[in-house]
Scaffold this motif. Sequence first.
Motif, short mmCIF file in Angstrom:
data_model
loop_
_atom_site.label_atom_id
_atom_site.label_comp_id
_atom_site.label_asym_id
_atom_site.label_seq_id
_atom_site.Cartn_x
_atom_site.Cartn_y
_atom_site.Cartn_z
N ILE A 144 3.16 -0.54 44.25
CA ILE A 144 3.16 0.70 43.49
C ILE A 144 3.00 1.84 44.48
O ILE A 144 2.01 1.90 45.22
N GLY A 145 3.95 2.71 44.52
CA GLY A 145 3.89 3.87 45.42
C GLY A 145 3.64 3.47 46.86
O GLY A 145 2.83 4.07 47.55
N GLY A 146 4.29 2.44 47.30
CA GLY A 146 4.18 2.03 48.69
C GLY A 146 2.92 1.25 49.01
O GLY A 146 2.69 0.85 50.14
N ARG A 147 2.05 1.04 48.01
CA ARG A 147 0.84 0.26 48.26
C ARG A 147 0.93 -1.08 47.56
O ARG A 147 1.54 -1.20 46.51
N GLU A 148 0.26 -2.03 48.18
CA GLU A 148 0.25 -3.36 47.57
C GLU A 148 -0.86 -3.44 46.53
O GLU A 148 -1.98 -2.98 46.77
N VAL A 149 -0.53 -4.03 45.39
CA VAL A 149 -1.54 -4.20 44.34
C VAL A 149 -1.41 -5.60 43.74
O VAL A 149 -0.37 -6.25 43.89
N VAL A 150 -2.48 -6.05 43.08
CA VAL A 150 -2.40 -7.30 42.33
C VAL A 150 -3.00 -7.06 40.94
O VAL A 150 -3.84 -6.17 40.76
N GLN A 151 -2.53 -7.85 40.00
CA GLN A 151 -3.11 -7.76 38.66
C GLN A 151 -4.28 -8.72 38.57
O GLN A 151 -4.18 -9.86 38.99
N TYR A 152 -5.38 -8.19 38.06
CA TYR A 152 -6.57 -9.03 38.01
C TYR A 152 -7.38 -8.67 36.77
O TYR A 152 -7.78 -7.52 36.59
N ARG A 153 -7.59 -9.67 35.89
CA ARG A 153 -8.40 -9.48 34.69
C ARG A 153 -8.01 -8.21 33.94
O ARG A 153 -8.86 -7.38 33.59
N LEU B 216 -9.95 -16.54 29.75
CA LEU B 216 -10.94 -17.59 30.00
C LEU B 216 -10.82 -18.12 31.43
O LEU B 216 -11.76 -18.65 31.98
N ARG B 217 -9.62 -18.03 31.99
CA ARG B 217 -9.39 -18.48 33.36
C ARG B 217 -8.43 -17.49 34.02
O ARG B 217 -7.61 -16.88 33.33
N THR B 218 -8.52 -17.40 35.35
CA THR B 218 -7.55 -16.57 36.04
C THR B 218 -6.37 -17.44 36.47
O THR B 218 -6.49 -18.67 36.52
N SER B 219 -5.27 -16.81 36.78
CA SER B 219 -4.10 -17.60 37.16
C SER B 219 -4.38 -18.37 38.43
O SER B 219 -3.90 -19.48 38.62
N GLU C 173 -11.60 -14.96 45.33
CA GLU C 173 -10.46 -15.45 44.56
C GLU C 173 -9.34 -15.87 45.48
O GLU C 173 -9.27 -15.44 46.62
N ASN C 174 -8.46 -16.68 44.94
CA ASN C 174 -7.20 -16.96 45.62
C ASN C 174 -6.08 -16.43 44.75
O ASN C 174 -6.04 -16.73 43.55
N PHE C 175 -5.20 -15.67 45.30
CA PHE C 175 -4.04 -15.18 44.56
C PHE C 175 -2.77 -15.74 45.19
O PHE C 175 -2.69 -15.83 46.41
N PRO C 176 -1.78 -16.03 44.39
CA PRO C 176 -0.50 -16.41 44.98
C PRO C 176 0.15 -15.16 45.60
O PRO C 176 0.03 -14.07 45.04
N THR C 177 0.79 -15.33 46.72
CA THR C 177 1.44 -14.20 47.39
C THR C 177 2.48 -13.56 46.47
O THR C 177 2.70 -12.36 46.49
N SER C 178 3.07 -14.41 45.63
CA SER C 178 4.11 -13.90 44.74
C SER C 178 3.56 -12.91 43.73
O SER C 178 4.30 -12.16 43.11
N ASP D 193 -3.35 -15.71 60.85
CA ASP D 193 -2.90 -17.09 61.08
C ASP D 193 -2.33 -17.71 59.83
O ASP D 193 -1.77 -18.78 59.85
N ARG D 194 -2.57 -17.04 58.74
CA ARG D 194 -2.21 -17.66 57.46
C ARG D 194 -0.75 -17.43 57.16
O ARG D 194 -0.26 -16.31 57.18
N THR D 195 -0.06 -18.51 56.87
CA THR D 195 1.35 -18.35 56.55
C THR D 195 1.70 -18.93 55.19
O THR D 195 2.82 -18.79 54.73
N ASP D 196 0.73 -19.60 54.57
CA ASP D 196 1.09 -20.21 53.28
C ASP D 196 1.17 -19.14 52.18
O ASP D 196 0.93 -17.95 52.43
N ASP D 197 1.51 -19.57 51.00
CA ASP D 197 1.83 -18.59 49.97
C ASP D 197 0.61 -18.23 49.13
O ASP D 197 0.72 -17.95 47.97
N GLU D 198 -0.55 -18.26 49.74
CA GLU D 198 -1.74 -17.93 48.98
C GLU D 198 -2.58 -16.92 49.73
O GLU D 198 -2.70 -17.01 50.95
#
Lengths: 730, 139
Positions: free
Chosen positions: A616-625, A348-351, A606-611, A643-648
């Motif tokens: 996977i196999g040297g590529r960056e991925v995120v889990q989404y829906r 119903l909502r994303t993280s 969307e905004n995802f937390p950097t954490s 310029d972005r340094t925050d964790d999002e």
Amino acid sequence: MDEIVQEFLVESHENLDQLDRDLVALEREPGSRDLLASIFRTIHTIKGTSGFLAFGKLEAVTHVGENLLARLRDGKMSMTPQTTDVLLAMVDTVRDLLGAIEAGGDEGDIDVAPVVARISAVLEGRAEAAVVETTTAVPAVPVVPAVPVVPVPDATAEAEPTEESPHRRTVAESSVRVDVELLDTLMQLVGELVLTRNQIVRQASHQDDVDLVRSAQRLNLIASELQEGVMKTRMQPIDNLWAKLPRVVRDLGAQCGKTVTLAMVGKETELDRTLLEAVKDPLTHLVRNSVDHGLERPEARVAAGKPAEGVLTLRAYHEGGQVVVEVSDDGAGIDPERIAAKALERGLRTSAQLAETSPNDILQLVFLPGFSTAAAVTNVSGRGVGMDVVRTNIEAIGGTIEIDSVLGRGTTCRLRIPLTLAIVPALTVECAGDRYAIPQVSLLELVALDADRAADAVEDVNGASVHRLRGSLLPLVRLADLLGVESDRSDGHVVIAVLQAEGRRFGLVIDRVLSTEEIVVKPLVTQLKAIGAYSGATILGDGTVALILDVQALARRVLNSDVLEQERVADTGARPVVDESLRLLVAGLGGDRKVAIPLSSVTRLENFPTSGVEHIGGREVVQYRGGILPLVRLSSFYGTLSDRTDDELVVVIYTVGSRSVAIVVDEIVDIVDGGGDLQADVTAHGVLGSTLVRDRVVEVLDVRAAILSADPMFYEASEVDLRPELQEAM
Amino acid sequence: MSTRLVTFTLDGHLYGVDVASVQEVLRGQPQTRVPLAPQSVAGLINLRGQVLSAVEMRARLGLPDRAADQEAMLVVVRVAGETIALLVDSIGAVVDVEEEQFELPPDTLTRASREFLHGAYKLEGQLLLALDVERAVAA
């Protein structure tokens, strides 16, 4: 039906409610002579009258019940849980019999022998071993619908006359019973009077005749007072509703193995009887919820340092022209984290959305359809239907509901209900030459944008208009589009009524705002109600009819975001890409560099937390829906320094066919109509060309190259026709 | 057994409804259109403070639209607890009809109008079509 029988029924129903209350109270204070005497008198009265009216079964039940009560009253026997159970069973049987009498004029085929036998068993001191069934198994819902009468508040509760006349009046001599239909008619007539008053006052204000103006003013005053008076006659104390709850709480508590004290504050608070009917079910639902999963079991309560007995408090009071009804418990409270986890689990909502939601707003998620935090389905609750229905019902009568909870301390549900339904303050607006009324309860504010500002302030997110209202995006819906009519406002001005419904805000774009006035709500024929856009009609000052917009229904139609989103995603696959290529999302990449991304394939921002970034196999991925998206970092693709340094991470979800990637940018700058042609003279790595956006040259991202850099397989599975430029760029 | 019908015309045909269900007959009234409503709902009218929906009987019976210069008449009927105004061309007399004159609708009748008719009364030189009001105003 015989008038005497009618009156007997009316009185008996009031008496039964009193009996329920007294019996539950008696269970707490088994020694109370006063309560016993009151119960005895009530049963005695019913028995006396039923004998007189030749209702044999009723007489038999009340007779043996009376015997039991007499012994209790005289101290020859003492109250036990078993005694309470049989007495409650007796009340239920009496209720059934009265229901049968009301329906058919006689006692029907109700069998009273078992209950008589049970009471006799208790009377004779026999153990009730043969009859194991207890009243808790009997549904606690009253069998008989409320009889249409206007009882005078508390007259029945306080004065229990002792004389035995069958014509005993429970209502003081000073009051009169009135047929509710008559009251409804009166209310309607007063509504007409108010409207006519409005017309006359309006016309008189244009006249020079001083006497006429003065008379109009007097008419104004009198009509207002009359309206108030008639409304008062329709008011009933909320106690009429609450009277049934002690029994519900007792039975439910027993079923759940909990002891619950029910406290009621503000019983005398009055509201319109139609509203009283409307809040009955929602209120019962809230009370059941509180007992079933609000309050903890006694052992858990003791462990938490609380008294074993839970306290459920009902509170009613007037505030700001509304009635506020609170249901609060001192239970465990609702854990926002559990709600959030559940919302995530259900999709119903994303993280990312949840991370930005305040704990209090997360609580409000319990109102989403299909939401339940109950660990197990009990026969009381936990099926995931309920709170959304409660909210729908409350909003249907122009009320609101909110929920507060402190972990470990308890939960409070607060209903705000209008005093009356028939006359509501409303805003009249114009759309396509027609006038419509919008109830003020749903209206938050009005925003007017002149043509110059509208061009900037109304933006487009992938086909949906939005307006930045004090920094947050307000989805806009054109009333003309909703109703399928042609707006006659063409000068570019935008008038927005900011509305709230279903817990969300949206902006309704209308042609003109006319005025605010009190309107009398007239029902529509069933056929027109079924359209789901109008909640009624009203007659305006000039005698014409205007439709009242059903804001809840409109909101449901336009704000089902998940459905809208899915449709949009599906659309993108089917639609030729070129159609939308003119619209661009402008994103900042740091170091003042901006690129434009064709909006055609952007499905979400969307905004995802950097954490949340995984490898996977040297590529960056995120889990989404429920899926895994490869991450495309534009800054590294272009070699700029973020310029972005925050964790999002700010992410543009880009979808082609069935596949998506998450494009990481520094910030979302704007969404614009590109308009200008793609100039291919500025070519560079990863750039398709440049275009003019608001007099600034912006590079148009070569999305394909960027995506391929992150996921070389991305296009293999997709069957989308590629734009010629994109093909060249390969 | 005789029945008393209020008659009115639509596109040259004579129709009738039971006099008991008719509340009153009026000239054209200002109407408020209802966007999204079925086409046969012509609009809402204010009848002495009561909001009625007006049903265009020509649309309901599949007849051609009324000429622009022709003012509609209103037959206000009470059906199933709701009051509804029927828009018709002109109002005729109140007629007493006998059961012997009644016949079920002819087989040649088009489906739309057949659905909303009880049948026809054979008057002298003309047929009076008995309207099934309840079905004609239902969604």
